[in-house]
Design a protein around this motif. Sequence first.
Motif, PDB file in Angstrom:
ATOM      1  N   ALA A 275      31.352   3.240 -66.732  1.00 12.38           N
ATOM      2  CA  ALA A 275      32.624   3.224 -66.018  1.00 12.38           C
ATOM      3  C   ALA A 275      32.494   3.814 -64.611  1.00 12.38           C
ATOM      4  O   ALA A 275      33.102   3.325 -63.655  1.00 12.38           O
ATOM      5  N   LYS A 276      31.676   4.849 -64.498  1.00 10.21           N
ATOM      6  CA  LYS A 276      31.497   5.506 -63.194  1.00 10.21           C
ATOM      7  C   LYS A 276      30.322   4.930 -62.413  1.00 10.21           C
ATOM      8  O   LYS A 276      30.095   5.333 -61.268  1.00 10.21           O
ATOM      9  N   ILE A 277      29.583   4.035 -63.019  1.00 10.32           N
ATOM     10  CA  ILE A 277      28.372   3.444 -62.422  1.00 10.32           C
ATOM     11  C   ILE A 277      27.475   4.556 -61.896  1.00 10.32           C
ATOM     12  O   ILE A 277      27.050   4.586 -60.719  1.00 10.32           O
ATOM     13  N   THR A 278      27.210   5.482 -62.763  1.00 17.11           N
ATOM     14  CA  THR A 278      26.446   6.675 -62.407  1.00 17.11           C
ATOM     15  C   THR A 278      25.394   6.948 -63.473  1.00 17.11           C
ATOM     16  O   THR A 278      25.657   6.802 -64.668  1.00 17.11           O
ATOM     17  N   VAL A 279      24.217   7.323 -63.007  1.00 15.83           N
ATOM     18  CA  VAL A 279      23.120   7.715 -63.886  1.00 15.83           C
ATOM     19  C   VAL A 279      22.911   9.211 -63.720  1.00 15.83           C
ATOM     20  O   VAL A 279      22.998   9.737 -62.602  1.00 15.83           O
TER      21      VAL A 279
ATOM     22  N   TRP B 287      20.104  -0.127 -67.953  1.00 14.39           N
ATOM     23  CA  TRP B 287      21.549   0.025 -67.807  1.00 14.39           C
ATOM     24  C   TRP B 287      22.302  -0.574 -68.993  1.00 14.39           C
ATOM     25  O   TRP B 287      23.343  -0.054 -69.395  1.00 14.39           O
ATOM     26  N   SER B 288      21.788  -1.634 -69.571  1.00 11.88           N
ATOM     27  CA  SER B 288      22.484  -2.304 -70.676  1.00 11.88           C
ATOM     28  C   SER B 288      22.305  -1.593 -72.003  1.00 11.88           C
ATOM     29  O   SER B 288      22.938  -1.962 -73.002  1.00 11.88           O
ATOM     30  N   GLY B 289      21.463  -0.561 -72.057  1.00 14.62           N
ATOM     31  CA  GLY B 289      21.303   0.192 -73.294  1.00 14.62           C
ATOM     32  C   GLY B 289      19.871   0.203 -73.763  1.00 14.62           C
ATOM     33  O   GLY B 289      18.981  -0.327 -73.114  1.00 14.62           O
ATOM     34  N   GLY B 290      19.637   0.832 -74.910  1.00 14.11           N
ATOM     35  CA  GLY B 290      18.290   0.925 -75.431  1.00 14.11           C
ATOM     36  C   GLY B 290      17.710   2.307 -75.232  1.00 14.11           C
ATOM     37  O   GLY B 290      18.340   3.184 -74.647  1.00 14.11           O
TER      38      GLY B 290
ATOM     39  N   SER C  30      23.019  13.669 -60.495  1.00 11.14           N
ATOM     40  CA  SER C  30      23.802  12.440 -60.594  1.00 11.14           C
ATOM     41  C   SER C  30      23.301  11.433 -59.582  1.00 11.14           C
ATOM     42  O   SER C  30      22.853  11.803 -58.496  1.00 11.14           O
ATOM     43  N   CYS C  31      23.409  10.158 -59.942  1.00 12.07           N
ATOM     44  CA  CYS C  31      23.059   9.074 -59.039  1.00 12.07           C
ATOM     45  C   CYS C  31      24.179   8.050 -59.095  1.00 12.07           C
ATOM     46  O   CYS C  31      24.313   7.332 -60.090  1.00 12.07           O
ATOM     47  N   ALA C  32      24.978   8.001 -58.053  1.00  4.79           N
ATOM     48  CA  ALA C  32      26.080   7.045 -57.976  1.00  4.79           C
ATOM     49  C   ALA C  32      25.563   5.748 -57.374  1.00  4.79           C
ATOM     50  O   ALA C  32      25.012   5.749 -56.264  1.00  4.79           O
ATOM     51  N   ALA C  33      25.725   4.660 -58.106  1.00  9.25           N
ATOM     52  CA  ALA C  33      25.202   3.363 -57.680  1.00  9.25           C
ATOM     53  C   ALA C  33      26.335   2.434 -57.257  1.00  9.25           C
ATOM     54  O   ALA C  33      27.412   2.447 -57.851  1.00  9.25           O
ATOM     55  N   SER C  34      26.075   1.640 -56.245  1.00 11.86           N
ATOM     56  CA  SER C  34      27.080   0.680 -55.784  1.00 11.86           C
ATOM     57  C   SER C  34      26.392  -0.489 -55.110  1.00 11.86           C
ATOM     58  O   SER C  34      25.202  -0.430 -54.797  1.00 11.86           O
TER      59      SER C  34
END
Length: 125
Positions: A75-79, A53-56, A21-25
Amino acid sequence: QVQLVESGGGLVQAGGSLRLSCAASGRTFTNYVMGWFRQPPGKEREFAAAIRWSGGLPYYADSVKGRFTISRDNAKITVYLQMNSLKPEDTAVYYCAAAEGIPWGWGAAGQYDYWGQGTQVTVAS
């Protein structure tokens, strides 16, 4: 201040799975490409996977295609990086990275503006 915080690394047997997981902020990432890179012991950092991030469609290195899946949770801003069928050669420090608005060259580390601290993945044979 952009922060990328990786988690989920560890020790796993060959053939096993892990999810990183990568939590971004720190800002709105809508226009960003998020990437996962890895650095095996004694080797250069190499690209693994990336997604806008926007899709694709995501983009994968040949070495992980069919085994790894990159995804994001808005929602979690996580990759995430789901890693299946792990091999000893997947052993590396895995890094999350963010690049603003790059149209191509997702596999080039120099394109990325922000990096996490890395998480160790060790695959035992």
